[in-house]
Design an enzyme around this catalytic site. Structure first.
Site, mmCIF file in Angstrom:
data_model
loop_
_atom_site.group_PDB
_atom_site.id
_atom_site.type_symbol
_atom_site.label_atom_id
_atom_site.label_comp_id
_atom_site.label_asym_id
_atom_site.label_seq_id
_atom_site.Cartn_x
_atom_site.Cartn_y
_atom_site.Cartn_z
ATOM 1 N N HIS A 72 0.846 -1.202 0.000
ATOM 2 C CA HIS A 72 0.000 0.000 0.000
ATOM 3 C C HIS A 72 0.874 1.242 0.000
ATOM 4 C CE1 HIS A 72 -3.715 -2.073 2.010
ATOM 5 N NE2 HIS A 72 -3.335 -2.653 0.895
ATOM 6 N N TYR A 201 -8.505 4.843 8.805
ATOM 7 C CA TYR A 201 -8.487 5.219 10.220
ATOM 8 C C TYR A 201 -9.590 6.258 10.422
ATOM 9 C CZ TYR A 201 -3.898 3.057 10.969
ATOM 10 O OH TYR A 201 -2.870 2.165 11.095
ATOM 11 N N PRO A 289 -1.518 0.042 19.395
ATOM 12 C CA PRO A 289 -1.351 -0.397 18.002
ATOM 13 C C PRO A 289 -1.754 0.618 16.940
ATOM 14 C CG PRO A 289 -3.166 -1.573 19.057
ATOM 15 C CD PRO A 289 -2.523 -0.749 20.110
ATOM 16 N N LYS A 293 3.240 -0.121 15.003
ATOM 17 C CA LYS A 293 4.701 -0.137 15.198
ATOM 18 C C LYS A 293 5.240 -1.362 15.968
ATOM 19 C CE LYS A 293 5.794 3.537 13.083
ATOM 20 N NZ LYS A 293 5.796 3.114 11.696
ATOM 21 N N TYR A 381 4.861 6.698 9.655
ATOM 22 C CA TYR A 381 4.096 5.475 9.415
ATOM 23 C C TYR A 381 4.915 4.460 8.610
ATOM 24 C CZ TYR A 381 -0.152 2.694 9.038
ATOM 25 O OH TYR A 381 -1.079 1.691 9.160
HETATM 26 C C1 LIG Z 1 -3.389 -9.337 21.568
HETATM 27 C C2 LIG Z 1 -2.427 -8.496 20.763
HETATM 28 C C3 LIG Z 1 -2.847 -7.885 19.580
HETATM 29 C C4 LIG Z 1 -1.980 -7.088 18.860
HETATM 30 N N1 LIG Z 1 -2.430 -6.485 17.741
HETATM 31 C C5 LIG Z 1 -1.589 -5.674 17.051
HETATM 32 C C6 LIG Z 1 -2.028 -4.997 15.889
HETATM 33 O O1 LIG Z 1 -3.172 -5.134 15.492
HETATM 34 N N2 LIG Z 1 -1.167 -4.185 15.246
HETATM 35 C C7 LIG Z 1 0.119 -3.996 15.688
HETATM 36 O O2 LIG Z 1 0.899 -3.257 15.080
HETATM 37 N N3 LIG Z 1 0.588 -4.649 16.755
HETATM 38 C C8 LIG Z 1 -0.240 -5.471 17.450
HETATM 39 N N4 LIG Z 1 0.219 -6.108 18.539
HETATM 40 C C9 LIG Z 1 1.629 -5.947 18.869
HETATM 41 C C10 LIG Z 1 2.527 -6.932 18.097
HETATM 42 O O3 LIG Z 1 1.817 -8.105 17.819
HETATM 43 C C11 LIG Z 1 3.764 -7.169 18.951
HETATM 44 O O4 LIG Z 1 4.464 -5.954 19.012
HETATM 45 C C12 LIG Z 1 4.675 -8.304 18.438
HETATM 46 O O5 LIG Z 1 4.050 -9.540 18.629
HETATM 47 C C13 LIG Z 1 6.027 -8.267 19.156
HETATM 48 O O6 LIG Z 1 6.750 -9.433 18.899
HETATM 49 P P1 LIG Z 1 7.629 -10.114 20.041
HETATM 50 O O7 LIG Z 1 8.289 -11.285 19.388
HETATM 51 O O8 LIG Z 1 8.444 -9.100 20.709
HETATM 52 O O9 LIG Z 1 6.593 -10.599 21.148
HETATM 53 P P2 LIG Z 1 5.472 -11.711 21.087
HETATM 54 O O10 LIG Z 1 4.908 -11.834 19.720
HETATM 55 O O11 LIG Z 1 4.549 -11.449 22.210
HETATM 56 O O12 LIG Z 1 6.257 -13.064 21.370
HETATM 57 C C14 LIG Z 1 6.684 -13.432 22.662
HETATM 58 C C15 LIG Z 1 6.753 -14.947 22.737
HETATM 59 O O13 LIG Z 1 7.261 -15.306 24.016
HETATM 60 C C16 LIG Z 1 6.502 -16.377 24.526
HETATM 61 N N5 LIG Z 1 6.611 -16.374 25.982
HETATM 62 C C17 LIG Z 1 6.029 -15.520 26.862
HETATM 63 N N6 LIG Z 1 6.368 -15.831 28.123
HETATM 64 C C18 LIG Z 1 7.183 -16.919 28.041
HETATM 65 C C19 LIG Z 1 7.833 -17.712 29.005
HETATM 66 N N7 LIG Z 1 7.710 -17.466 30.306
HETATM 67 N N8 LIG Z 1 8.597 -18.745 28.581
HETATM 68 C C20 LIG Z 1 8.726 -19.000 27.253
HETATM 69 N N9 LIG Z 1 8.119 -18.296 26.296
HETATM 70 C C21 LIG Z 1 7.350 -17.259 26.686
HETATM 71 C C22 LIG Z 1 5.098 -16.116 24.015
HETATM 72 O O14 LIG Z 1 4.285 -17.273 24.005
HETATM 73 C C23 LIG Z 1 5.382 -15.587 22.615
HETATM 74 O O15 LIG Z 1 5.420 -16.613 21.660
HETATM 75 C C24 LIG Z 1 -0.641 -6.910 19.293
HETATM 76 C C25 LIG Z 1 -0.208 -7.549 20.456
HETATM 77 C C26 LIG Z 1 -1.087 -8.310 21.205
HETATM 78 C C27 LIG Z 1 -0.596 -8.943 22.480
#
Ligand SMILES: Cc1cc2nc3c(=O)[nH]c(=O)nc-3n(C[C@H](O)[C@H](O)[C@H](O)COP(=O)(O)OP(=O)(O)OC[C@H]3O[C@@H](n4cnc5c(N)ncnc54)[C@H](O)[C@@H]3O)c2cc1C
Length: 387
Positions: A72, A201, A289, A293, A381
């Site tokens: 996009h 939005y 969200p 980002k 963005y």
């Molecule tokens: C419900 C939800 C909806 C979202 N929707 C959006 C959106 O629409 N748009 C947007 O831009 N961002 C969104 N986000 C934010 C985006 O998804 C996150 O920023 C992104 O997932 C970050 O990636 P990460 O790998 O840092 O963390 P995560 O994806 O959270 O990965 C962390 C991993 O660690 C694992 N973990 C946790 N605790 C433990 C433990 N004790 N032992 C072992 N493993 C563990 C978890 O199971 C997970 O697999 C959303 C986040 C959430 C929670």
């Protein structure tokens, strides 16, 4: 068990870090508490910045994203019943975003780990980092009913916002900055073709709404709702009615296959490192969200961390590791500000009727009426440079 980098969490941050390290010949083990099926079905973010797609491409995991992702070059801001396009390509010298679900990124990364014979250890229990302030850190956990100790040189805390790594950091070493917003998002996934080509939005007196998409046959929608909203109170009919009203759009509806409430929060911990622990992604920072980002910040952290670890293991040069937190935090705070700004401009605040509402309207009119203001939104963005 022994490895060079012990990684907690197999979200986008943990998987990408393991993949990049593997390409540099650095050993890692990823310890994850959920099943592979759960990770591959977890619907979350879906907007990838140019820097994110470029990195996935050069890391050799971007082939399906390039085929199936939707590029996009703008978004629409809607208020007062009218739509206004923000033309990213024109305002940023050709940049855009790619719409590709986070769970698809995770599937591609897991496929790459599988091909390398290095899948994460799934369904681990009682995961506990230890010895982080000494030179022999470890991760303790139970896997398949057996207790293990994973000895490593570095622990990467990629375990999201409710993980165990941040609380394991030595007491008082890290400072947290936080803001809670007085509302949440009801997010739904529906089996229906998007009614728009680009994201919309919308600011409406009943609250914010967002029309997004995941594929030509899957649409993603969000509605501002109460912080403690129960998804069960939102019938399909109520959701579609509310979306049509707030988006001021003749929306096509379809079966809703996923529904969930996400609270809105800003959070940053400084520094993103303590002893042998390096935090990346949601483990170190959360953004509301609205600015899309979260996932992009996780990828940006990992890019910096992987390069610093490459120098550390190849030549013993630790300059990159020492600079890790400062380097990442510059980008993190820019994204925190942008996400807060978008959230403040587009949501209905419980005590915001009157003066605040007039300010929001003025800000929106300025953004769509001034090239300078529109450029500020556009360049933030699509992502400001790479760390
Ligand atoms: C419900 C939800 C909806 C979202 N929707 C959006 C959106 O629409 N748009 C947007 O831009 N961002 C969104 N986000 C934010 C985006 O998804 C996150 O920023 C992104 O997932 C970050 O990636 P990460 O790998 O840092 O963390 P995560 O994806 O959270 O990965 C962390 C991993 O660690 C694992 N973990 C946790 N605790 C433990 C433990 N004790 N032992 C072992 N493993 C563990 C978890 O199971 C997970 O697999 C959303 C986040 C959430 C929670």
């Amino acid at each position: 068990m022994r490895t060079q980098v012990g990684i907690v969490g197999a979200g986008p941050a943990g998987l990408l870090l393991a993949h990049l390290l593997g390409r540099d010949g650095i050993g890692s083990v990823v310890v994850e508490r959920r099943s592979r099926e759960h990770l591959e079905r977890r619907v979350r973010a879906g907007v990838l910045e140019q820097g994110t797609t470029d990195l996935l491409d050069t890391a050799g995991v971007g082939e399906r994203m390039r085929r199936e992702g939707m590029v996009h070059h703008g978004i629409e801001l809607r208020f007062g019943g009218d739509g206004h396009r923000i033309d990213f390509a024109a305002l940023t010298g050709g940049y855009g975003i790619t719409v590709y679900g986070q769970q698809e990124v995770v599937k591609d990364l897991l496929a790459a780990r599988e091909a390398a014979g290095a899948l994460p250890l799934f369904e681990c229990e009682d995961v506990e980092p230890a010895g982080l302030d000494g030179d022999r850190p470890a991760i303790h956990f139970i896997h398949a009913g057996e207790r293990h100790e994973l000895q490593c040189e570095i622990v990467a805390g990629c375990d999201g916002s409710h993980g165990v790594c941040l609380p394991s950091a030595p007491n008082g070493a890290l400072v947290a900055y936080e803001r809670e917003y007085p509302f949440a998002w009801l997010g739904i996934l529906a089996e229906v073709a998007p009614s728009t080509e680009e994201l919309i939005y919308a600011r409406h007196e009943r609250g914010f709404a967002l029309h997004s998409m995941r594929s030509p046959v899957l649409s993603r929608f969000y509605l501002q709702c109460e912080r403690d909203a129960d998804p069960g109170d939102w019938t399909d009919e109520r959701i579609w009615d509310e979306l049509r009203t707030r988006l001021a759009l003749d929306l096509a509806s379809g079966p809703i296959v996923e529904k969930g409430v996400t609270p809105m929060r800003s959070f940053v911990v400084e520094p993103m490192q303590s002893g042998r622990l390096f935090l990346a992604g949601d483990a170190a920072h959360i953004v509301p969200p609205t600015g899309a980002k979260g996932l992009n910040l996780a990828v940006a952290d990992v890019r910096v961390l992987a390069a610093a670890l490459r120098d550390h293991f190849a030549t013993g040069d630790d300059a990159g590791l020492r600079a890790y937190s400062d380097t990442c935090l510059r980008r993190v705070w820019r994204a925190e500000h942008f996400s807060w700004w978008m959230t403040s401009m587009l949501h209905r605040f419980p005590d915001g009727a009157g003066f605040e509402e007039k300010l929001q309207r003025s800000q929106l009119e300025y953004v769509v009426g001034s090239e300078a203001a529109a450029t500020t939104l556009a360049e933030n963005y699509v992502g400001l440079g790479t760390a």
